[in-house]
Design an enzyme around this catalytic site. Structure first.
Site, PDB file in Angstrom:
ATOM      1  N   CYS A   1     -21.789  12.794  13.258  1.00 16.39           N
ATOM      2  CA  CYS A   1     -20.552  13.553  12.929  1.00 16.39           C
ATOM      3  C   CYS A   1     -20.496  14.551  13.840  1.00 16.39           C
ATOM      4  CB  CYS A   1     -20.574  15.697  11.947  1.00 16.39           C
ATOM      5  SG  CYS A   1     -21.421  14.626  10.945  1.00 16.39           S
TER       6      CYS A   1
HETATM    7  N1  SAJ Z   1     -24.795  22.353  19.326  1.00 17.58           N
HETATM    8  C1  SAJ Z   1     -25.603  23.009  19.847  1.00 17.58           C
HETATM    9  N2  SAJ Z   1     -24.419  24.099  20.484  1.00 17.58           N
HETATM   10  C2  SAJ Z   1     -24.018  24.365  19.414  1.00 17.58           C
HETATM   11  C3  SAJ Z   1     -24.168  24.051  17.525  1.00 17.58           C
HETATM   12  C4  SAJ Z   1     -24.464  23.121  17.908  1.00 17.58           C
HETATM   13  O1  SAJ Z   1     -25.240  22.426  21.199  1.00 17.58           O
HETATM   14  O2  SAJ Z   1     -24.040  26.105  19.319  1.00 17.58           O
HETATM   15  C5  SAJ Z   1     -25.273  20.473  18.890  1.00 17.58           C
HETATM   16  C6  SAJ Z   1     -26.605  20.966  17.241  1.00 17.58           C
HETATM   17  O3  SAJ Z   1     -27.604  20.251  18.126  1.00 17.58           O
HETATM   18  C7  SAJ Z   1     -26.344  18.920  17.477  1.00 17.58           C
HETATM   19  C8  SAJ Z   1     -25.407  18.761  17.258  1.00 17.58           C
HETATM   20  O4  SAJ Z   1     -23.855  20.121  18.293  1.00 17.58           O
HETATM   21  O5  SAJ Z   1     -27.015  18.052  18.298  1.00 17.58           O
HETATM   22  C9  SAJ Z   1     -23.887  18.761  15.534  1.00 17.58           C
HETATM   23  O6  SAJ Z   1     -24.728  20.411  15.852  1.00 17.58           O
HETATM   24  P1  SAJ Z   1     -23.602  21.272  14.624  1.00 17.58           P
HETATM   25  O7  SAJ Z   1     -24.876  21.554  13.513  1.00 17.58           O
HETATM   26  O8  SAJ Z   1     -22.769  21.778  14.932  1.00 17.58           O
HETATM   27  O9  SAJ Z   1     -22.900  20.340  13.066  1.00 17.58           O
HETATM   28  P2  SAJ Z   1     -23.933  18.867  13.012  1.00 17.58           P
HETATM   29  O10 SAJ Z   1     -23.506  16.599  13.428  1.00 17.58           O
HETATM   30  O11 SAJ Z   1     -25.324  18.492  12.020  1.00 17.58           O
HETATM   31  O12 SAJ Z   1     -22.509  18.991  11.148  1.00 17.58           O
HETATM   32  C10 SAJ Z   1     -23.089  18.582  10.140  1.00 17.58           C
HETATM   33  C11 SAJ Z   1     -22.628  17.230   9.681  1.00 17.58           C
HETATM   34  N3  SAJ Z   1     -22.931  17.350   8.310  1.00 17.58           N
HETATM   35  C12 SAJ Z   1     -23.830  16.346   7.582  1.00 17.58           C
HETATM   36  O13 SAJ Z   1     -24.623  15.946   8.802  1.00 17.58           O
HETATM   37  C13 SAJ Z   1     -24.271  16.170   6.513  1.00 17.58           C
HETATM   38  C14 SAJ Z   1     -21.220  18.225   9.383  1.00 17.58           C
HETATM   39  O14 SAJ Z   1     -20.336  16.594   9.043  1.00 17.58           O
HETATM   40  C15 SAJ Z   1     -20.632  19.052   8.706  1.00 17.58           C
HETATM   41  O15 SAJ Z   1     -19.491  18.992   8.849  1.00 17.58           O
HETATM   42  C16 SAJ Z   1     -21.374  20.170   9.218  1.00 17.58           C
HETATM   43  O16 SAJ Z   1     -22.522  19.741   9.659  1.00 17.58           O
HETATM   44  C17 SAJ Z   1     -21.334  21.499   8.540  1.00 17.58           C
HETATM   45  O17 SAJ Z   1     -20.130  21.413   8.229  1.00 17.58           O
HETATM   46  O18 SAJ Z   1     -21.033  22.179   9.041  1.00 17.58           O
END
Ligand code: SAJ
Length: 425
Positions: A268
């Site tokens: 995403c």
């Molecule tokens: N990350 C950081 N620092 C942070 C937050 C995240 O480095 O402070 C990194 C994480 O380790 C990861 C990446 O960013 O590698 C993305 O993580 P995330 O939790 O911000 O977002 P996602 O990719 O897990 O978002 C998921 C997605 N849904 C699915 O994979 C089914 C996305 O479509 C959703 O919109 C999102 O969750 C959501 O809404 O929370």
């Protein structure tokens, strides 16, 4: 179509049984619908019909209850969509060479359209740029079904907000944005999600809903890039960025916590914001600078991690070349098994290119072969035999004491460990 024409039956079809589709399918069964989940991967449908879930957020027990209700089945044939009332499309929307690839929306929309009849409702959840629902999916269904969107079938968009591994927020208790191409479609979409979501949030059109999703993910992407770039500066300035992030997080308003890391993974954040910047570039000839800069910063974090490891080993008079390195946690974020777009892949590649002997340990990864990982169990003797340990994805349940107590050097990219031999980004 007159709103008075109530759907003849309550058959729901979910197209795409991944992190997003399977939770919607199971929630629909629990809400009392008859559900057919369609996925082009027969190994997935076979596992599901055998009661085996491959999505952490859906346990085998939850899946088993759905199967035992007799109102859920998985299929790889769109023929099983016949007679559906509402269909939800939750297929991937990857980038191919930086260009949004909507081919899965096109193919699933076309296949579904064969079974669209008067009074149906089709909802798109896949992340995409504003305009996709009405300019791409709608016409595909019209051309094949011979029905007009709005009068013949309802059409809407509802962005997914599934956060894999999140123990607090699930599909049911996360407010769900809903929209339709017209008022009747929006009401139909909202009624469907009201059957299992605690709260729905209606917007006036599908483009606003499509943009909502991209705004949410771009917001995170940009802010993660901000703290990542701060981490790079702070390290060189000899400032503890983590302490400043903790202190900033004490502000009860006007600030939201994000943490530096080894890069941004998943299917995403590394992708969704580029849908927006592509659409802006393509249609307005302008650059969405925030996204381009955030992509650049986040994409360089793996290089920064390897640079920091090289400096740490250098202080021990050890070159990267020939050093034995253990990577701990390589999926895209903690407590999920999804390795897609994970920054660990790039870190692993850079370490191998530098001549390191690299081992990988990750309790969430069953098979690292296809990623080129030498996947090993976490053992004290291996840790002590390595020149360095790099903690990339700090899953819960890993024995971090064993790592700190046996490692010569630990580079912790997430500030989860502490000790005289531990260095953090
Ligand atoms: N990350 C950081 N620092 C942070 C937050 C995240 O480095 O402070 C990194 C994480 O380790 C990861 C990446 O960013 O590698 C993305 O993580 P995330 O939790 O911000 O977002 P996602 O990719 O897990 O978002 C998921 C997605 N849904 C699915 O994979 C089914 C996305 O479509 C959703 O919109 C999102 O969750 C959501 O809404 O929370």
């Amino acid at each position: 179509m007159a709103d008075s024409k109530k759907p003849k039956h309550t058959k729901i079809v979910i197209v795409g049984l991944g992190y997003v589709g399977l939770p919607v399918a199971i929630a629909s069964v629990k809400a009392g619908f008859d559900v057919v989940g369609i996925d082009v991967d027969p190994s997935k449908t076979k596992r599901l019909n055998a009661g085996e879930s491959y999505i952490e957020d859906i346990s085998d027990d939850l899946l088993g209850e759905a199967l035992e209700s007799g109102r859920f089945k998985a299929s790889s044939s769109y023929d099983d969509a016949v007679g559906f009332d509402t269909a939800v499309i939750t297929v991937p929307t990857p980038l191919s060479e930086g260009i949004p690839d909507l081919s899965y929306i096109e193919s699933s929309g076309a296949a579904l359209a064969e079974h669209v009849t008067e009074g149906c409702c089709v909802i798109l959840e896949s992340t995409t740029y504003p305009g996709t629902t009405e300019e791409l999916l709608g016409p595909i269904i019209e051309n094949i079904s011979g029905l007009a969107m709005g009068d013949g079938f309802h059409l809407g968009y509802s962005p997914e907000r599934i956060d894999p591994g999140n123990q607090t927020y699930r599909l049911e208790n996360t407010p769900k944005v809903v929209s339709g191409i017209d008022k009747a479609s929006r009401k139909r979409v909202q009624r469907f999600y009201d059957s299992f979501c605690d709260e729905t949030v209606a917007v006036s059109g599908t483009r606003e809903a499509e943009l909502t999703k991209l705004l949410e993910n771009t917001f995170r992407h940009v802010n993660i890039a901000l703290v990542n770039e701060l981490a790079m500066f702070a390290s060189d300035l000899g400032v503890n960025v983590w302490e400043s992030i903790d202190a900033a997080s004490s502000k009860p308003f006007g600030y939201m916590r994000f943490e530096p890391g080894p890069g941004v993974g998943g299917h995403c954040l590394p992708i969704d914001p580029s849908f927006l910047s592509w659409r802006v570039q393509r249609h307005l000839g302008q650059t969405f600078r925030f996204v381009e800069l955030a992509n650049d910063v986040n994409n360089h974090m793996p290089d920064f991690v390897v640079r920091r490891l090289s400096s740490a080993l250098n202080r021990e008079r050890k070159p990267l070349n020939g050093s034995r390195v253990l990577m701990v946690g390589v999926t895209y974020k903690p407590n999920t098994s999804d390795p897609r777009e994970a920054p660990a892949e790039r870190i692993h590649e850079l370490l191998k290119d530098a001549g390191c002997e690299v081992y990988v340990t990750d309790p969430y990864l069953e098979d690292g072969g296809h990623m080129g990982y030498d996947l090993v169990p976490l053992r004290a003797e291996l840790v002590s035999a390595c020149d360095a340990v790099v903690v990339v994805t700090p899953h819960d349940g890993i024995d971090y004491d064993l790592i700190v107590n046996n490692a010569k050097l630990v580079l912790d990219t997430r500030n989860k460990l502490s000790g005289p031999n531990v260095e953090t980004l």
